[in-house]
Design an enzyme around this catalytic site. Structure first.
Site, mmCIF file in Angstrom:
data_model
loop_
_atom_site.group_PDB
_atom_site.id
_atom_site.type_symbol
_atom_site.label_atom_id
_atom_site.label_comp_id
_atom_site.label_asym_id
_atom_site.label_seq_id
_atom_site.Cartn_x
_atom_site.Cartn_y
_atom_site.Cartn_z
ATOM 1 N N HIS A 18 1.243 -2.027 3.144
ATOM 2 C CA HIS A 18 0.498 -3.288 3.001
ATOM 3 C C HIS A 18 -0.386 -3.536 4.227
ATOM 4 O O HIS A 18 -1.552 -3.905 4.107
ATOM 5 C CB HIS A 18 1.457 -4.485 2.910
ATOM 6 C CG HIS A 18 2.275 -4.556 1.658
ATOM 7 N ND1 HIS A 18 3.643 -4.688 1.680
ATOM 8 C CD2 HIS A 18 1.926 -4.546 0.357
ATOM 9 C CE1 HIS A 18 4.102 -4.764 0.441
ATOM 10 N NE2 HIS A 18 3.075 -4.673 -0.388
ATOM 11 N N LYS A 42 10.807 -13.742 -10.321
ATOM 12 C CA LYS A 42 11.358 -12.604 -9.588
ATOM 13 C C LYS A 42 12.473 -13.093 -8.671
ATOM 14 O O LYS A 42 12.465 -14.225 -8.228
ATOM 15 C CB LYS A 42 10.262 -11.947 -8.738
ATOM 16 C CG LYS A 42 9.386 -10.988 -9.523
ATOM 17 C CD LYS A 42 8.560 -10.139 -8.569
ATOM 18 C CE LYS A 42 7.589 -9.227 -9.330
ATOM 19 N NZ LYS A 42 6.699 -8.499 -8.419
ATOM 20 N N ARG A 91 -1.934 3.087 -5.022
ATOM 21 C CA ARG A 91 -1.137 4.250 -4.623
ATOM 22 C C ARG A 91 -1.308 5.351 -5.657
ATOM 23 O O ARG A 91 -2.363 5.943 -5.761
ATOM 24 C CB ARG A 91 0.347 3.864 -4.479
ATOM 25 C CG ARG A 91 0.646 3.161 -3.182
ATOM 26 C CD ARG A 91 1.949 2.420 -3.234
ATOM 27 N NE ARG A 91 1.897 1.375 -4.250
ATOM 28 C CZ ARG A 91 2.822 0.458 -4.441
ATOM 29 N NH1 ARG A 91 3.891 0.465 -3.706
ATOM 30 N NH2 ARG A 91 2.667 -0.474 -5.353
ATOM 31 N N SER A 129 7.901 -1.978 -1.243
ATOM 32 C CA SER A 129 8.912 -2.914 -0.726
ATOM 33 C C SER A 129 10.269 -2.589 -1.331
ATOM 34 O O SER A 129 11.295 -2.658 -0.642
ATOM 35 C CB SER A 129 8.530 -4.354 -1.072
ATOM 36 O OG SER A 129 7.316 -4.704 -0.470
HETATM 37 P P1 ADP Z 1 2.728 -6.891 -6.387
HETATM 38 O O1 ADP Z 1 4.060 -7.458 -6.767
HETATM 39 O O2 ADP Z 1 1.556 -7.770 -6.706
HETATM 40 O O3 ADP Z 1 2.501 -5.439 -6.781
HETATM 41 P P2 ADP Z 1 3.199 -5.942 -3.748
HETATM 42 O O4 ADP Z 1 3.648 -6.745 -2.587
HETATM 43 O O5 ADP Z 1 4.158 -4.914 -4.262
HETATM 44 O O6 ADP Z 1 2.766 -6.958 -4.814
HETATM 45 O O7 ADP Z 1 1.824 -5.236 -3.396
HETATM 46 C C1 ADP Z 1 0.670 -5.962 -3.030
HETATM 47 C C2 ADP Z 1 -0.519 -5.014 -3.005
HETATM 48 O O8 ADP Z 1 -0.323 -4.007 -2.018
HETATM 49 C C3 ADP Z 1 -0.733 -4.278 -4.320
HETATM 50 O O9 ADP Z 1 -2.113 -4.143 -4.519
HETATM 51 C C4 ADP Z 1 -0.088 -2.955 -4.085
HETATM 52 O O10 ADP Z 1 -0.693 -1.939 -4.900
HETATM 53 C C5 ADP Z 1 -0.445 -2.741 -2.614
HETATM 54 N N1 ADP Z 1 0.491 -1.835 -1.965
HETATM 55 C C6 ADP Z 1 1.836 -1.926 -1.876
HETATM 56 N N2 ADP Z 1 2.358 -0.891 -1.198
HETATM 57 C C7 ADP Z 1 1.304 -0.099 -0.838
HETATM 58 C C8 ADP Z 1 1.159 1.148 -0.137
HETATM 59 N N3 ADP Z 1 2.222 1.802 0.318
HETATM 60 N N4 ADP Z 1 -0.087 1.645 0.031
HETATM 61 C C9 ADP Z 1 -1.156 0.978 -0.464
HETATM 62 N N5 ADP Z 1 -1.103 -0.175 -1.142
HETATM 63 C C10 ADP Z 1 0.108 -0.717 -1.333
#
Ligand code: ADP
Length: 162
Positions: A18, A42, A91, A129
């Site tokens: 992130h 969630k 990703r 996460s």
């Molecule tokens: P959501 O529940 O909306 O997917 P996340 O917190 O999991 O929220 O992710 C927020 C954003 O960060 C999303 O666009 C996700 O694709 C991106 N993201 C999460 N992990 C990574 C990573 N390792 N590399 C690049 N982008 C990521």
């Protein structure tokens, strides 16, 4: 006025993946709101305030980043911030289908605000996460995957003697 972007997500908790997206977005846009989705359906590990605190702690050296939260529709929140763009990280292929659906829907709701995708840094392509929480639960080493403030917060959530 400068260009404003929203970087939305659950951030439960924020990972180095992130953070990489936020930093790269902040180089392109004049202002980036990192917006934590307050989603009642969630079951998060960290509550919204805790997630915001962690994001603040790890983005404090990026002056054009502001941490916020929202509930309801992202496009309504983005409009309220007068945003020009949404930033999302991409990703693997698996992200693509979901993001395409989400972005297409968001465009129906508001076609003024564009969504920009930033391709993940290869070293974080497997990082999420949920994976971080799973490893932390079993006291595995996640120091390379999350900022140290997040590592500490996860350690206190999953103490070794329990
Ligand atoms: P959501 O529940 O909306 O997917 P996340 O917190 O999991 O929220 O992710 C927020 C954003 O960060 C999303 O666009 C996700 O694709 C991106 N993201 C999460 N992990 C990574 C990573 N390792 N590399 C690049 N982008 C990521």
């Amino acid at each position: 006025m400068g260009k404003i972007a929203i970087c939305p997500g659950s951030f439960d908790p924020i990972t180095n993946g992130h953070l990489d997206i936020i930093k790269r977005g902040a180089k392109v846009f004049d202002k980036v709101y990192v917006a934590v989705l307050d989603n009642m359906s969630k079951q998060p590990l960290f509550n919204v305030e805790e997630r915001k605190e962690l994001i603040r702690a790890v983005t404090q050296d990026i002056p054009n980043v502001e941490v916020d939260s929202f509930h309801g529709l992202l496009m309504e929140y983005a409009e309220s911030k007068n945003a020009d763009a949404i930033i999302r990280g991409l990703r693997a292929i698996s992200d693509f289908e979901y993001e395409l659906q989400l972005t297409s829907m968001n465009r129906v709701l508001n076609d003024r605000i564009e969504t920009f995708f930033i391709m993940t840094n290869n070293q974080y392509s497997f990082l999420s996460s949920s994976i971080v929480k799973e490893i932390a639960k079993y006291h595995g080493d996640i120091s390379e995957l999350v900022p140290s403030a997040v590592n500490e917060a996860l350690k206190s959530r999953f103490p070794v003697n329990c």
